[in-house]
Scaffold this active site. Structure first.
Site, PDB file in Angstrom:
ATOM      1  N   TYR A 142       1.716  -1.985  12.163  1.00 24.59           N
ATOM      2  CA  TYR A 142       1.287  -1.527  10.838  1.00 24.59           C
ATOM      3  C   TYR A 142       0.335  -0.340  10.954  1.00 24.59           C
ATOM      4  CZ  TYR A 142      -1.090  -1.802   6.279  1.00 24.59           C
ATOM      5  OH  TYR A 142      -1.630  -1.522   5.053  1.00 24.59           O
ATOM      6  N   LYS A 160       0.936   3.513   9.692  1.00 24.43           N
ATOM      7  CA  LYS A 160       0.021   4.199   8.764  1.00 24.43           C
ATOM      8  C   LYS A 160      -0.517   5.483   9.393  1.00 24.43           C
ATOM      9  CE  LYS A 160       0.113   1.619   5.063  1.00 24.43           C
ATOM     10  NZ  LYS A 160       0.672   2.195   3.814  1.00 24.43           N
ATOM     11  N   SER A 219      -4.851   2.857   5.795  1.00 23.19           N
ATOM     12  CA  SER A 219      -5.576   1.622   6.101  1.00 23.19           C
ATOM     13  C   SER A 219      -6.548   1.847   7.243  1.00 23.19           C
ATOM     14  CB  SER A 219      -4.565   0.547   6.501  1.00 23.19           C
ATOM     15  OG  SER A 219      -5.209  -0.547   7.111  1.00 23.19           O
TER      16      SER A 219
END
Lengths: 321, 321
Positions: free
Chosen positions: B148, B152, B124
């Site tokens: 998050y 990632k 991402s």
């Protein structure tokens, strides 16, 4: 203030504990106890200090170890323990277990303890990988080319996220090559940086396996201890969300190191260095980062020796007197 | 060729499986079977294809799941499953369990299987954090500002190291904002990017919570599937050691999106958009990266729509016809 040193039997850990015991305070706050932990039990029995030093040993890659270490809610934690680069490359599982799981277990244990201590984490310039800029700036991208560098980069990311969430107050230090390492020559690819200074000063021969124009980024063991103590003292607000900092170093070629040795100890000492090129070591060293800017750390007040002559003097004062 | 899709019930995963079943080959190699896996069991019973599609479900944060998934040694694995940004921020443990442990278990299972498959990993642009450059280059440093993004970034680091060691042949894709997402409006902070196009096209009102000068980096769901398939096909040698790539996107302001909608569907459609500023969403979106260079991916042949009008046309073709 209660202090926990993980990796206290290592070269920097040992010197750090000695310094803490001598200083009896960090940033003006009195130290009440020191817990010195490592894989093998550290021994500070010879240390004259009125501060209680508890020594213990264990395996940080086991989930139950870290909760035990932080149960007493140490106010300041130094995490210096790691599987070194060469071993992490060969022992893949062991490297991830100690260098990645070990950090995560510690962060989780601290989160569970809930008191948000300052955690000083020893990272490495191995988080950077080739191709490099001539001088690596603080915002150079992290592209490790070794498992060790990958594990340290992951440790940095976890440290930043746990800090952002308020679980810990972390500072990561990307340490330069530490020279002059005391003790006997070892087989680490970087060992020659110390060997060519330490052994001749002791009247022993030493092998230089690379050319004199190899550059590197060096700091003394004393400076490394200073980085740890300064990291324990600075205000996290000024560090910002990027919690890991490239430490300042002395930018020096091997040739300039040898010139400094001659300046300090004379030509007969330098004559003890045998130049025997080793292609294996040359190719490893070719892939190391050589020069940094470290502006963030300098702005935050981290200090290193001014030149390599000073690094040799520090070695003489700390190890040979 | 045996293909495994982890996250096959998600929006991109579902479209990817449909495309694989229709194409019956990847890069000229015939697909013999597809295993569609997700937390909830994917349903492709309505799909007319002569390729065997096995559907199953489970929890990738459990250590025993990944070895089961790769036991049949799939030649090509797409790992699209993740806890999304907002949930990973609130559910700290769950985010790390799925987004970090899940990736590591998969990589370990693949290493154990020993056949070094191509693994396409959905990363991402959340690996990047403010402050940003005006255009984020491929070598911009990774400074995630969310759990998050941290997870990632760790996935990318692991993917690179396992690839370097020859355990897997990984490619990570940093996906742009995917618009126009089909389905109903959701509560994701980024939802409005799709809502303001999809809802008016369906004759429904939609709320625009940010100003028209907000920029972002967009690609259609069809382009996202194309990224996955292209990543499955390219020669890893050309990718080099940095295995994660920022995908190309359409650089567009919200105002230009609305102009494109008017061009495609007329002013009465655009009149269905209500501009109702929402400070909470404005402050979240302010911290998102907006514009990239993506030169590496473009050089490697990854393709995206030319402009936002084309993204709307793709939505009409794929969802409304």
């Amino acid at each position: 203030m209660k202090v926990l040193v993980i990796g206290a039997a290592g070269m920097i850990g040992r010197k750090l504990v000695e310094r803490l015991a001598a200083d009896k305070a960090v940033n003006g706050v009195a130290i009440t106890s020191i817990h010195a932990f490592d894989m093998v039990e550290p021994d500070f029995s010879g240390l004259a200090s009125d501060i209680s030093i508890e020594c213990s040993h264990g395996d940080i890659s086991q989930a139950e170890t870290a909760p035990e270490l932080v149960r007493s809610k140490p106010d300041l934690i130094f995490h210096l323990a790691a599987i070194v680069s060469g071993e992490a490359e060969v022992e893949f599982d062991k490297g991830y277990a100690i260098n990645m799981d070990g950090v995560r277990y510690l962060l989780e244990a601290v989160r569970e303890a809930g008191h948000c201590p300052r955690l000083v984490f020893a990272s490495s310039i191995a988080v950077y990988g080739a191709p490099f800029d001539e001088r690596i700036a603080d915002d150079f991208h992290l592209t490790p080319r070794t498992s060790y560098g990958t594990q340290k980069a992951i440790g940095e990311l976890l440290l930043a996220d746990y800090t952002r969430k308020g679980f810990v107050d972390g500072i990561g230090l990307r340490l330069p090559t530490i020279v002059v390492r005391p003790g006997k020559p070892n087989l680490a690819a970087s060992g020659f940086f110390s060997n060519i200074i330490r052994e001749p000063l002791a009247g022993e021969r030493a092998v230089l396996p690379v050319s004199r124009d190899v550059k590197h980024w060096a700091a003394s063991p004393r400076a490394a201890v200073g980085f740890c103590l300064h990291a324990a003292s600075i205000d996290g607000e000024f560090v910002g969300p990027n919690r890991s900092l490239t430490m300042p170093g002395v930018r020096v070629t091997v040739g300039a190191m040898i010139d400094a040795l001659e300046e300090v100890a004379g030509p007969e000492t330098v004559a003890l260095i045998d130049e025997v090129p080793d292609e294996a070591i040359i190719s490893i060293v070719d892939n190391w980062p050589r020069s940094f800017e470290a502006n963030r750390a300098v702005d935050l007040g981290f200090q290193v020796e001014k030149n390599f002559t000073e690094i040799i003097r520090v070695h003489q004062e700390d190890e040979l007197s």
